[in-house]
Design a protein around this motif. Structure first.
Motif, PDB file in Angstrom:
ATOM      1  N   GLY A  90      -0.305   0.649  21.076  1.00 17.94           N
ATOM      2  CA  GLY A  90      -1.103  -0.439  20.519  1.00 17.94           C
ATOM      3  C   GLY A  90      -2.139   0.086  19.530  1.00 17.94           C
ATOM      4  O   GLY A  90      -2.308  -0.460  18.434  1.00 17.94           O
ATOM      5  N   ARG A  91      -2.805   1.187  19.884  1.00 17.73           N
ATOM      6  CA  ARG A  91      -3.808   1.780  18.988  1.00 17.73           C
ATOM      7  C   ARG A  91      -3.159   2.266  17.689  1.00 17.73           C
ATOM      8  O   ARG A  91      -3.733   2.125  16.612  1.00 17.73           O
ATOM      9  N   VAL A  92      -1.963   2.857  17.821  1.00 15.65           N
ATOM     10  CA  VAL A  92      -1.262   3.325  16.615  1.00 15.65           C
ATOM     11  C   VAL A  92      -0.934   2.132  15.713  1.00 15.65           C
ATOM     12  O   VAL A  92      -1.087   2.191  14.491  1.00 15.65           O
ATOM     13  N   MET A  93      -0.501   1.033  16.323  1.00 11.42           N
ATOM     14  CA  MET A  93      -0.151  -0.152  15.527  1.00 11.42           C
ATOM     15  C   MET A  93      -1.366  -0.759  14.835  1.00 11.42           C
ATOM     16  O   MET A  93      -1.264  -1.290  13.731  1.00 11.42           O
ATOM     17  N   LEU A  94      -2.535  -0.683  15.495  1.00 11.81           N
ATOM     18  CA  LEU A  94      -3.765  -1.196  14.869  1.00 11.81           C
ATOM     19  C   LEU A  94      -4.182  -0.333  13.691  1.00 11.81           C
ATOM     20  O   LEU A  94      -4.688  -0.838  12.698  1.00 11.81           O
ATOM     21  N   GLY A  95      -4.033   0.980  13.820  1.00 16.84           N
ATOM     22  CA  GLY A  95      -4.508   1.896  12.783  1.00 16.84           C
ATOM     23  C   GLY A  95      -5.894   2.387  13.100  1.00 16.84           C
ATOM     24  O   GLY A  95      -6.558   1.897  14.022  1.00 16.84           O
ATOM     25  N   ALA A  96      -6.357   3.392  12.354  1.00 12.41           N
ATOM     26  CA  ALA A  96      -7.672   3.982  12.594  1.00 12.41           C
ATOM     27  C   ALA A  96      -8.771   2.925  12.457  1.00 12.41           C
ATOM     28  O   ALA A  96      -8.634   1.959  11.701  1.00 12.41           O
ATOM     29  N   THR A  97      -9.870   3.145  13.214  1.00 10.12           N
ATOM     30  CA  THR A  97     -10.984   2.186  13.212  1.00 10.12           C
ATOM     31  C   THR A  97     -11.485   1.916  11.801  1.00 10.12           C
ATOM     32  O   THR A  97     -11.760   0.765  11.439  1.00 10.12           O
ATOM     33  N   PRO A  99     -10.873   1.418   8.059  1.00 11.83           N
ATOM     34  CA  PRO A  99      -9.705   1.084   7.220  1.00 11.83           C
ATOM     35  C   PRO A  99      -9.378   2.135   6.161  1.00 11.83           C
ATOM     36  O   PRO A  99      -8.220   2.329   5.817  1.00 11.83           O
ATOM     37  N   LEU A 100     -10.392   2.873   5.703  1.00 12.89           N
ATOM     38  CA  LEU A 100     -10.146   3.942   4.726  1.00 12.89           C
ATOM     39  C   LEU A 100      -9.194   4.995   5.291  1.00 12.89           C
ATOM     40  O   LEU A 100      -8.453   5.640   4.545  1.00 12.89           O
ATOM     41  N   GLU A 101      -9.226   5.142   6.615  1.00 14.28           N
ATOM     42  CA  GLU A 101      -8.385   6.151   7.280  1.00 14.28           C
ATOM     43  C   GLU A 101      -7.142   5.544   7.934  1.00 14.28           C
ATOM     44  O   GLU A 101      -6.349   6.253   8.540  1.00 14.28           O
ATOM     45  N   SER A 102      -6.977   4.223   7.844  1.00 16.36           N
ATOM     46  CA  SER A 102      -5.834   3.559   8.493  1.00 16.36           C
ATOM     47  C   SER A 102      -4.598   3.703   7.623  1.00 16.36           C
ATOM     48  O   SER A 102      -4.621   3.367   6.442  1.00 16.36           O
ATOM     49  N   ALA A 103      -3.514   4.180   8.220  1.00 17.95           N
ATOM     50  CA  ALA A 103      -2.285   4.386   7.449  1.00 17.95           C
ATOM     51  C   ALA A 103      -1.667   3.054   7.037  1.00 17.95           C
ATOM     52  O   ALA A 103      -1.695   2.088   7.810  1.00 17.95           O
ATOM     53  N   PRO A 104      -1.095   3.000   5.831  1.00 18.42           N
ATOM     54  CA  PRO A 104      -0.318   1.820   5.452  1.00 18.42           C
ATOM     55  C   PRO A 104       0.780   1.593   6.490  1.00 18.42           C
ATOM     56  O   PRO A 104       1.327   2.560   7.033  1.00 18.42           O
ATOM     57  N   GLY A 105       1.062   0.348   6.778  1.00 21.25           N
ATOM     58  CA  GLY A 105       2.053   0.036   7.818  1.00 21.25           C
ATOM     59  C   GLY A 105       1.379  -0.331   9.129  1.00 21.25           C
ATOM     60  O   GLY A 105       1.982  -0.966   9.974  1.00 21.25           O
ATOM     61  N   THR A 106       0.110   0.091   9.286  1.00 25.91           N
ATOM     62  CA  THR A 106      -0.656  -0.354  10.452  1.00 25.91           C
ATOM     63  C   THR A 106      -1.338  -1.675  10.088  1.00 25.91           C
ATOM     64  O   THR A 106      -1.433  -2.033   8.904  1.00 25.91           O
ATOM     65  N   ILE A 107      -1.827  -2.376  11.111  1.00 21.48           N
ATOM     66  CA  ILE A 107      -2.459  -3.679  10.840  1.00 21.48           C
ATOM     67  C   ILE A 107      -3.677  -3.495   9.937  1.00 21.48           C
ATOM     68  O   ILE A 107      -3.817  -4.148   8.909  1.00 21.48           O
ATOM     69  N   GLY A 109      -4.390  -0.835   8.130  1.00 17.96           N
ATOM     70  CA  GLY A 109      -3.968  -0.191   6.880  1.00 17.96           C
ATOM     71  C   GLY A 109      -3.335  -1.178   5.909  1.00 17.96           C
ATOM     72  O   GLY A 109      -3.309  -0.936   4.707  1.00 17.96           O
ATOM     73  N   ASP A 110      -2.849  -2.286   6.419  1.00 21.35           N
ATOM     74  CA  ASP A 110      -2.247  -3.298   5.549  1.00 21.35           C
ATOM     75  C   ASP A 110      -3.217  -4.423   5.187  1.00 21.35           C
ATOM     76  O   ASP A 110      -3.054  -5.072   4.152  1.00 21.35           O
ATOM     77  N   TYR A 111      -4.210  -4.707   6.066  1.00 17.13           N
ATOM     78  CA  TYR A 111      -4.997  -5.930   5.866  1.00 17.13           C
ATOM     79  C   TYR A 111      -6.509  -5.752   5.841  1.00 17.13           C
ATOM     80  O   TYR A 111      -7.221  -6.743   5.674  1.00 17.13           O
ATOM     81  N   ALA A 112      -7.047  -4.538   6.040  1.00 14.72           N
ATOM     82  CA  ALA A 112      -8.510  -4.412   6.137  1.00 14.72           C
ATOM     83  C   ALA A 112      -9.067  -3.409   5.143  1.00 14.72           C
ATOM     84  O   ALA A 112      -8.386  -2.466   4.736  1.00 14.72           O
ATOM     85  N   LEU A 113     -10.322  -3.631   4.758  1.00 12.91           N
ATOM     86  CA  LEU A 113     -11.021  -2.721   3.843  1.00 12.91           C
ATOM     87  C   LEU A 113     -12.323  -2.186   4.420  1.00 12.91           C
ATOM     88  O   LEU A 113     -12.761  -1.110   4.056  1.00 12.91           O
ATOM     89  N   VAL A 115     -14.975  -1.329   7.792  1.00 14.99           N
ATOM     90  CA  VAL A 115     -14.987  -1.049   9.237  1.00 14.99           C
ATOM     91  C   VAL A 115     -15.595  -2.210  10.023  1.00 14.99           C
ATOM     92  O   VAL A 115     -15.183  -2.498  11.149  1.00 14.99           O
ATOM     93  N   GLY A 116     -16.550  -2.893   9.415  1.00 12.41           N
ATOM     94  CA  GLY A 116     -17.204  -4.029  10.076  1.00 12.41           C
ATOM     95  C   GLY A 116     -16.391  -5.310   9.995  1.00 12.41           C
ATOM     96  O   GLY A 116     -16.836  -6.358  10.468  1.00 12.41           O
ATOM     97  N   ARG A 117     -15.215  -5.256   9.407  1.00 12.21           N
ATOM     98  CA  ARG A 117     -14.297  -6.412   9.352  1.00 12.21           C
ATOM     99  C   ARG A 117     -12.879  -5.851   9.516  1.00 12.21           C
ATOM    100  O   ARG A 117     -12.038  -6.008   8.635  1.00 12.21           O
ATOM    101  N   ASN A 118     -12.648  -5.217  10.665  1.00 15.47           N
ATOM    102  CA  ASN A 118     -11.367  -4.502  10.818  1.00 15.47           C
ATOM    103  C   ASN A 118     -10.335  -5.249  11.662  1.00 15.47           C
ATOM    104  O   ASN A 118      -9.426  -4.658  12.242  1.00 15.47           O
ATOM    105  N   ILE A 119     -10.482  -6.581  11.750  1.00 19.29           N
ATOM    106  CA  ILE A 119      -9.426  -7.524  12.173  1.00 19.29           C
ATOM    107  C   ILE A 119      -9.026  -7.541  13.645  1.00 19.29           C
ATOM    108  O   ILE A 119      -8.735  -8.592  14.190  1.00 19.29           O
TER     109      ILE A 119
END
Ligand code: RTP
Length: 154
Positions: A90-97, A99-107, A109-113, A115-119
């Motif tokens: 589940g954590r992998v699917m969410l992506g890193a806390t 968004p700058l570090e969240s991989a594309p393909g994660t939630i 990494g695809d939808y957030a910019l 950290v204070g609005r990380n979905i």
């Protein structure tokens, strides 16, 4: 390792406002996880600050007041998903806390910019998942069988 492992996943107020609830549910369904509880709830600051939440440990951080204000600003969708390695996957699917570090393909990494609005939120350990599930679903979760289990698990 258990195919019955459960994790608490929450779509935060920004995810609800942006219409991402269905997208997030679809990702967990398609991965093979089983939905065993779900509710839309407008949480109070008191609830969000309870020790069983992810946020109690963050008291004292400079962003804490803004975090609670954001989390209480609108409804969230809390869910419990069950399956093999549900917490870590589940954590992998969410992506890193962040968004700058969240991989594309994660939630994130695809939808957030920001950290204070990380979905979304996901439990960080089996024990915290159990505490969060008890806090958000004191009535318990639903047990049922799904027909495709043999095609998801060995
Ligand atoms: P999460 O479970 O949401 O992935 O977060 P985490 O445990 O990896 O990270 P944690 O440090 O516990 O942060 C929880 C949530 O607080 C918000 N946050 N804002 N403005 C900031 O610098 C900041 N840092 C953290 C985020 O919404 C994060 O998800």
């Amino acid at each position: 390792m258990s195919i019955k492992e459960q994790t608490y996943i929450m779509v935060k107020p920004d995810g609800v406002q942006r219409g991402l609830v269905g997208e997030i549910i679809a990702r967990f369904e398609k991965r093979g996880f089983k939905l065993v509880a779900m509710k839309l709830v407008h949480a109070t600051p008191e609830h969000l600050e309870k020790p069983a939440t992810d946020y109690a440990d963050l008291k004292g951080k400079p962003f804490f007041p803004g975090l609670i204000k954001y989390m209480a600003s609108g409804p969230v969708v809390g869910m419990v998903w069950e399956g093999l390695d549900a917490v870590k996957t589940g954590r992998v699917m969410l992506g890193a806390t962040k968004p700058l570090e969240s991989a594309p393909g994660t939630i994130r990494g695809d939808y957030a910019l920001a950290v204070g609005r990380n979905i979304c939120h996901g439990s960080d350990a089996v024990e915290s998942a159990q505490n969060e599930i008890a806090l958000w679903f004191p009535e318990g979760v639903t047990q049922y069988s799904i027909a495709n289990e043999g095609w998801i698990f060995e």
